[in-house]
Design a protein around this motif. Structure first.
Motif, short mmCIF file in Angstrom:
data_model
loop_
_atom_site.label_atom_id
_atom_site.label_comp_id
_atom_site.label_asym_id
_atom_site.label_seq_id
_atom_site.Cartn_x
_atom_site.Cartn_y
_atom_site.Cartn_z
N PHE A 173 12.14 25.84 29.90
CA PHE A 173 11.13 24.81 29.63
C PHE A 173 11.12 24.45 28.15
O PHE A 173 11.03 23.26 27.79
N LEU A 174 11.22 25.45 27.26
CA LEU A 174 11.21 25.15 25.83
C LEU A 174 12.42 24.33 25.42
O LEU A 174 12.33 23.46 24.56
N ILE A 175 13.55 24.59 26.04
CA ILE A 175 14.76 23.84 25.70
C ILE A 175 14.69 22.42 26.26
O ILE A 175 15.03 21.45 25.57
N MET A 176 14.23 22.28 27.49
CA MET A 176 14.23 20.96 28.14
C MET A 176 13.05 20.10 27.74
O MET A 176 13.13 18.87 27.81
N GLY A 177 11.94 20.71 27.37
CA GLY A 177 10.76 19.94 26.98
C GLY A 177 9.97 19.49 28.21
O GLY A 177 10.15 19.98 29.32
N VAL A 178 9.09 18.55 27.97
CA VAL A 178 8.23 18.05 29.05
C VAL A 178 8.98 16.96 29.80
O VAL A 178 8.75 15.77 29.62
N THR A 179 9.88 17.38 30.64
CA THR A 179 10.64 16.50 31.52
C THR A 179 10.33 16.94 32.95
O THR A 179 9.67 17.95 33.15
N PRO A 180 10.79 16.20 33.93
CA PRO A 180 10.56 16.67 35.31
C PRO A 180 11.11 18.08 35.56
O PRO A 180 10.48 18.88 36.24
N ALA A 181 12.26 18.39 35.00
CA ALA A 181 12.83 19.73 35.17
C ALA A 181 11.99 20.78 34.46
O ALA A 181 11.80 21.90 34.95
N GLY A 182 11.46 20.44 33.28
CA GLY A 182 10.62 21.37 32.54
C GLY A 182 9.31 21.66 33.27
O GLY A 182 8.84 22.80 33.31
N CYS A 201 9.93 24.04 35.98
CA CYS A 201 10.01 25.42 35.48
C CYS A 201 8.62 26.03 35.35
O CYS A 201 8.40 27.18 35.72
N LEU A 202 7.68 25.27 34.82
CA LEU A 202 6.31 25.78 34.69
C LEU A 202 5.68 26.04 36.06
O LEU A 202 4.97 27.04 36.24
N LEU A 203 5.92 25.16 37.01
CA LEU A 203 5.39 25.38 38.36
C LEU A 203 6.01 26.60 39.02
O LEU A 203 5.35 27.35 39.73
N ALA A 204 7.30 26.82 38.77
CA ALA A 204 7.97 28.00 39.32
C ALA A 204 7.40 29.28 38.69
O ALA A 204 7.24 30.29 39.38
N ILE A 205 7.08 29.23 37.39
CA ILE A 205 6.45 30.38 36.73
C ILE A 205 5.11 30.70 37.39
O ILE A 205 4.81 31.85 37.69
#
Length: 106
Positions: free
Chosen positions: A53-62, A65-69
């Protein structure tokens, strides 16, 4: 800067995953192995996802990642508890050198 921090989180997560896998091989009984696997998933995989998430930023993929966490934090301890209780109800024995069995007293 966030790329470096993301890589640090990913490296920490890989370390937790490595030692969790090592615990699955080395620990003596199902209860200890379950504890190692739960810590591995909760800390290791969540750290890897947060680094991503830190690498990708606030994108759909990021955001995924937060939802998966969030999903892992909610489900991993719950499933570990359910597996440990089912193992105990199925009379899976503790390691012979275990110190205490609080469920066994009930």
């Amino acid at each position: 800067m966030s790329d470096i921090l993301g890589l640090i989180f990913i490296a920490i997560g890989l370390g937790f995953d490595f030692f969790g896998c090592l615990g699955l091989v080395r620990l003596p009984d199902v209860y200890n192995r379950l504890q190692a696997a739960t810590k591995c998933v909760t800390f290791g995989t969540c750290s890897i996802l947060f680094g991503t998430f830190l690498i990708m930023g606030v994108t759909p993929a990021g955001v995924k990642c937060l939802l998966a966490i969030l999903f892992l934090i909610l489900t991993s301890p719950t499933s570990a508890h359910a597996l440990a209780r089912a193992s105990h109800l199925a009379s899976v024995k503790l390691w012979s050198r275990s110190e205490c069995d609080y469920y066994g007293k009930d």
